[in-house]
Design a protein around this motif. Structure first.
Motif, PDB file in Angstrom:
ATOM      1  N   UNK A   1     -35.936 -44.902  35.024  1.00 40.53           N
ATOM      2  CA  UNK A   1     -35.128 -45.344  33.829  1.00 40.53           C
ATOM      3  C   UNK A   1     -36.036 -45.909  32.902  1.00 40.53           C
ATOM      4  N   UNK A   2     -36.676 -46.655  33.191  1.00 42.36           N
ATOM      5  CA  UNK A   2     -37.911 -47.455  32.226  1.00 42.36           C
ATOM      6  C   UNK A   2     -38.501 -46.423  31.259  1.00 42.36           C
ATOM      7  N   UNK A   3     -39.278 -45.378  32.259  1.00 38.82           N
ATOM      8  CA  UNK A   3     -39.968 -44.451  31.490  1.00 38.82           C
ATOM      9  C   UNK A   3     -39.197 -43.586  30.687  1.00 38.82           C
ATOM     10  N   UNK A   4     -38.118 -43.185  31.083  1.00 40.55           N
ATOM     11  CA  UNK A   4     -37.221 -42.372  30.215  1.00 40.55           C
ATOM     12  C   UNK A   4     -36.830 -43.143  28.827  1.00 40.55           C
ATOM     13  N   UNK A   5     -36.618 -44.555  29.005  1.00 40.79           N
ATOM     14  CA  UNK A   5     -36.423 -45.073  27.643  1.00 40.79           C
ATOM     15  C   UNK A   5     -37.600 -45.217  26.582  1.00 40.79           C
ATOM     16  N   UNK A   6     -38.565 -45.182  27.333  1.00 47.03           N
ATOM     17  CA  UNK A   6     -39.973 -45.221  26.534  1.00 47.03           C
ATOM     18  C   UNK A   6     -40.270 -44.128  26.069  1.00 47.03           C
ATOM     19  N   UNK A   7     -39.997 -42.845  26.900  1.00 46.46           N
ATOM     20  CA  UNK A   7     -40.280 -41.582  26.157  1.00 46.46           C
ATOM     21  C   UNK A   7     -39.251 -41.471  25.043  1.00 46.46           C
ATOM     22  N   UNK A   8     -38.232 -41.747  25.057  1.00 44.85           N
ATOM     23  CA  UNK A   8     -37.254 -41.746  23.804  1.00 44.85           C
ATOM     24  C   UNK A   8     -37.986 -42.307  22.528  1.00 44.85           C
ATOM     25  N   UNK A   9     -38.203 -43.728  22.793  1.00 43.57           N
ATOM     26  CA  UNK A   9     -39.055 -44.512  21.745  1.00 43.57           C
ATOM     27  C   UNK A   9     -39.953 -43.820  21.201  1.00 43.57           C
ATOM     28  N   UNK A  19     -41.587 -38.471  15.407  1.00 43.02           N
ATOM     29  CA  UNK A  19     -41.068 -37.572  14.489  1.00 43.02           C
ATOM     30  C   UNK A  19     -40.685 -37.626  13.115  1.00 43.02           C
ATOM     31  N   UNK A  20     -41.239 -36.799  12.258  1.00 43.47           N
ATOM     32  CA  UNK A  20     -41.270 -36.865  10.832  1.00 43.47           C
ATOM     33  C   UNK A  20     -40.057 -37.289  10.107  1.00 43.47           C
ATOM     34  N   UNK A  21     -38.791 -36.910  10.878  1.00 44.44           N
ATOM     35  CA  UNK A  21     -37.623 -36.927  10.329  1.00 44.44           C
ATOM     36  C   UNK A  21     -36.983 -38.419  10.718  1.00 44.44           C
ATOM     37  N   UNK A  22     -37.179 -38.837  11.776  1.00 41.98           N
ATOM     38  CA  UNK A  22     -36.807 -40.053  12.320  1.00 41.98           C
ATOM     39  C   UNK A  22     -37.802 -41.311  12.337  1.00 41.98           C
ATOM     40  N   UNK A  23     -38.988 -41.004  12.640  1.00 40.94           N
ATOM     41  CA  UNK A  23     -40.153 -42.032  12.905  1.00 40.94           C
ATOM     42  C   UNK A  23     -40.158 -42.975  11.583  1.00 40.94           C
ATOM     43  N   UNK A  24     -40.289 -42.693  10.413  1.00 36.52           N
ATOM     44  CA  UNK A  24     -40.471 -43.690   9.323  1.00 36.52           C
ATOM     45  C   UNK A  24     -39.343 -44.898   9.551  1.00 36.52           C
ATOM     46  N   UNK A  25     -38.237 -44.628   9.510  1.00 42.09           N
ATOM     47  CA  UNK A  25     -37.150 -45.566   9.450  1.00 42.09           C
ATOM     48  C   UNK A  25     -37.136 -46.138  10.904  1.00 42.09           C
ATOM     49  N   UNK A  55     -39.248 -46.708  13.087  1.00 39.40           N
ATOM     50  CA  UNK A  55     -40.417 -47.679  13.126  1.00 39.40           C
ATOM     51  C   UNK A  55     -40.122 -48.663  12.549  1.00 39.40           C
ATOM     52  N   UNK A  56     -39.756 -48.748  11.170  1.00 37.07           N
ATOM     53  CA  UNK A  56     -39.317 -49.914  10.540  1.00 37.07           C
ATOM     54  C   UNK A  56     -38.201 -50.779  11.384  1.00 37.07           C
ATOM     55  N   UNK A  57     -37.454 -50.093  11.783  1.00 35.63           N
ATOM     56  CA  UNK A  57     -36.376 -50.969  12.733  1.00 35.63           C
ATOM     57  C   UNK A  57     -36.822 -51.765  13.639  1.00 35.63           C
ATOM     58  N   UNK A  58     -37.788 -50.647  14.500  1.00 33.23           N
ATOM     59  CA  UNK A  58     -38.400 -51.245  15.648  1.00 33.23           C
ATOM     60  C   UNK A  58     -39.250 -52.384  15.499  1.00 33.23           C
ATOM     61  N   UNK A  59     -40.026 -52.484  14.490  1.00 35.33           N
ATOM     62  CA  UNK A  59     -40.967 -53.613  14.045  1.00 35.33           C
ATOM     63  C   UNK A  59     -39.896 -54.902  13.807  1.00 35.33           C
ATOM     64  N   UNK A  60     -38.905 -54.825  13.231  1.00 34.00           N
ATOM     65  CA  UNK A  60     -38.058 -55.781  12.812  1.00 34.00           C
ATOM     66  C   UNK A  60     -37.404 -56.347  14.052  1.00 34.00           C
ATOM     67  N   UNK A  61     -36.964 -55.464  14.848  1.00 32.35           N
ATOM     68  CA  UNK A  61     -36.135 -55.912  16.149  1.00 32.35           C
ATOM     69  C   UNK A  61     -37.315 -56.450  17.106  1.00 32.35           C
ATOM     70  N   UNK A  62     -38.425 -55.976  17.180  1.00 28.16           N
ATOM     71  CA  UNK A  62     -39.690 -56.627  18.264  1.00 28.16           C
ATOM     72  C   UNK A  62     -39.895 -57.889  17.707  1.00 28.16           C
ATOM     73  N   UNK A  63     -40.013 -58.008  16.273  1.00 28.44           N
ATOM     74  CA  UNK A  63     -40.349 -59.321  15.579  1.00 28.44           C
ATOM     75  C   UNK A  63     -39.150 -60.445  15.918  1.00 28.44           C
ATOM     76  N   UNK A  64     -37.887 -59.888  15.591  1.00 30.62           N
ATOM     77  CA  UNK A  64     -37.033 -60.974  15.761  1.00 30.62           C
ATOM     78  C   UNK A  64     -36.793 -61.377  17.262  1.00 30.62           C
ATOM     79  N   UNK A  65     -36.973 -60.589  18.321  1.00 33.52           N
ATOM     80  CA  UNK A  65     -37.129 -60.896  19.656  1.00 33.52           C
ATOM     81  C   UNK A  65     -38.064 -61.720  20.151  1.00 33.52           C
TER      82      UNK A  65
END
Length: 303
Positions: A267-275, A281-287, A289-299
């Protein structure tokens, strides 16, 4: 290439497991159909086989696995609906899975281990060498492990297994190989195989991961192999016999893989694979990654 080492064209994908680690999600949905971003995990595996030149794919299935067959079949109603809407991108995505390979299916029936699942492929494979790809292991397409294994088989004959270095504390979760070096830095000669040894009994920290290129001689050995660990017929036990006597079916080599692998059975590796795959992904990655940085910073600030 010689006549004794013919080109491989067939791939076998065992997919009869119950997926108990993902319950309740897998109560009615095969674990292989769980999405990794927007494709089911099993499609990545079939795409890997095709990329390595293996266009004839046999899937070993079981009860409640009909969605696997449906996914790789045509869905004319859906295609027609997307066509009427002019949704060309989604139409191509839907058609891609049905056009990937020549697909075949056989049911394992009684789940008696990986060795038994591979043996179910014998009537389809015949006397040809073939590849086995486990659906839980996703190999990044930028790291062509299977193609490298096919090359080694065509040069050396026999069977080839994929190996990866793991922490000694994790070796009990895998089949383990004792090896000798060869002239190729990433290729080793396998001298012994042990299924899920205790740390103190492991001959190395080289774990078998879910890719095999097998000589058809393995079928005769599997027919005579008694149930081993877990009261299942273990493919590792059959490969040990091949490694111990190369006159039976040629030598056993290993390709030591240092690339990107995702274990979607955990389950953990499955989630990491999705992330990781979403970030790239060119169509998903930029937006994303920005959200992920903000989320990690907040956490990090919160903790």
């Amino acid at each position: 290439m010689t006549q004794s080492n013919p080109r491989i064209s067939k791939a076998v994908i065992p997919a009869a497991g119950l997926g108990t680690r993902f319950l309740p999600a897998t109560k009615a949905t095969p674990k292989e159909m769980l999405p990794v971003v927007d494709k089911p995990a099993i499609q990545y595996v079939v795409e890997e086989a095709v990329a390595a030149g293996l266009s004839d794919v046999l899937m070993i299935t079981g009860r409640n696995k009909r969605p696997l067959e449906d996914h790789f079949d045509r869905n004319y109603e859906l295609e027609e609906a997307l066509s009427r809407k002019g949704d060309e991108s989604r139409l191509k995505a839907v058609q891609a899975s049905s056009d990937l390979a020549t697909m075949h299916y056989v049911r394992q029936g009684d789940p008696r281990g990986l060795g038994h699942a591979v043996l179910c492929a014998a009537p389809h494979v015949g006397d040809q060498p073939f590849a086995v790809l486990l659906g839980d292991d996703l190999i990044d397409p930028r790291d062509p492990l299977l193609a490298r294994m096919v090359d080694v088989r065509e040069r050396e004959g026999g069977s080839v297994i994929a190996l990866m270095e793991v922490e000694p504390s994790q070796i009990h979760q895998y089949g383990c190989a004792a090896v000798e070096p060869t002239a190729d830095g990433d290729v080793v000669r396998v001298t012994q195989l042990v299924e899920k040894p205790e740390r103190a009994e492991a001959p190395s920290n080289l774990a078998i991961i879910g890719r095999y290129v097998l000589d058809p001689a393995v079928f005769a050995i599997l027919r005579e192999t008694e149930p081993g660990r877990g009261n299942e017929i273990q493919l590792t036990d059959a490969l040990q016999k091949l490694a111990a006597d190369e006159k039976v079916g040629g030598p056993v080599h290993g390709v030591v893989f240092k690339g990107r692998r995702y274990d979607t059975g955990d389950r953990g590796d499955y989630l990491r694979a999705i992330v990781r795959l979403a970030c790239e992904r060119e169509d998903l990655g930029p937006e994303f990654r920005d959200w992920l940085r903000s989320y990690v910073t907040e956490e990090m600030q919160r903790n």
